[in-house]
Design an enzyme around this catalytic site. Structure first.
Site, mmCIF file in Angstrom:
data_model
loop_
_atom_site.group_PDB
_atom_site.id
_atom_site.type_symbol
_atom_site.label_atom_id
_atom_site.label_comp_id
_atom_site.label_asym_id
_atom_site.label_seq_id
_atom_site.Cartn_x
_atom_site.Cartn_y
_atom_site.Cartn_z
ATOM 1 N N HIS A 175 63.337 107.349 14.725
ATOM 2 C CA HIS A 175 62.228 107.764 15.306
ATOM 3 C C HIS A 175 61.300 107.560 14.294
ATOM 4 O O HIS A 175 61.474 107.905 13.062
ATOM 5 C CB HIS A 175 62.521 109.285 15.686
ATOM 6 C CG HIS A 175 63.155 109.457 16.855
ATOM 7 N ND1 HIS A 175 62.948 110.479 17.814
ATOM 8 C CD2 HIS A 175 64.049 108.721 17.544
ATOM 9 C CE1 HIS A 175 63.822 110.268 18.777
ATOM 10 N NE2 HIS A 175 64.358 109.479 18.662
ATOM 11 N N GLU A 194 64.388 110.492 11.156
ATOM 12 C CA GLU A 194 62.792 110.485 11.321
ATOM 13 C C GLU A 194 62.151 109.831 10.196
ATOM 14 O O GLU A 194 62.609 110.405 8.941
ATOM 15 C CB GLU A 194 62.381 111.831 11.688
ATOM 16 C CG GLU A 194 63.050 112.531 12.811
ATOM 17 C CD GLU A 194 62.273 112.446 14.083
ATOM 18 O OE1 GLU A 194 60.930 111.837 13.923
ATOM 19 O OE2 GLU A 194 62.578 112.797 15.129
#
Length: 115
Positions: A16, A96
């Site tokens: 992500h 992330e």
């Protein structure tokens, strides 16, 4: 599920990008015992081998498996949580990374034999 059922799935990493937090870090599932140690190990090794990966920002909390996201959807529908519920595999992560900035946390030592 085909690969997990056949014992051929070792890792699942959902990548992500974000803008809210600097750097690169991972979310893992809340596990116990040896499975927890195995799960932490991936994040720790990533931090040792990448100066931008922030182990201290990683989270393996139960809260990150059941809380709601900014759109009000439960994280139980996320890939890593759903796959854990179906397979029990320990190496399931959401990684992330910030779109435009990182935290340079330290130098990566040279591998043995590197000149």
């Amino acid at each position: 599920m085909h690969y997990a059922g056949g014992g051929r799935l070792g890792f699942y990493i959902d990548l992500h990008g974000h803008v809210n937090k600097r750097g690169c870090f991972a979310y893992g599932n809340a596990l116990e015992g040896d499975a927890a140690a195995e799960s932490f190990l991936f994040a720790r090794l990533a931090a040792l081998n990448n100066p931008h990966f922030d182990f201290s920002a990683c989270s393996f909390a139960e809260k990150n498996m059941t809380s709601k996201d900014k759109n009000g959807e439960s994280k139980e529908g996320s890939g890593r949580v759903a796959l854990y519920a179906a397979t029990g595999l320990p190496h399931l992560y959401t990684v992330e990374a910030n779109y435009n900035s990182s935290r340079l946390l330290g130098a990566v030592p040279a591998a043995s034999g590197d000149d």
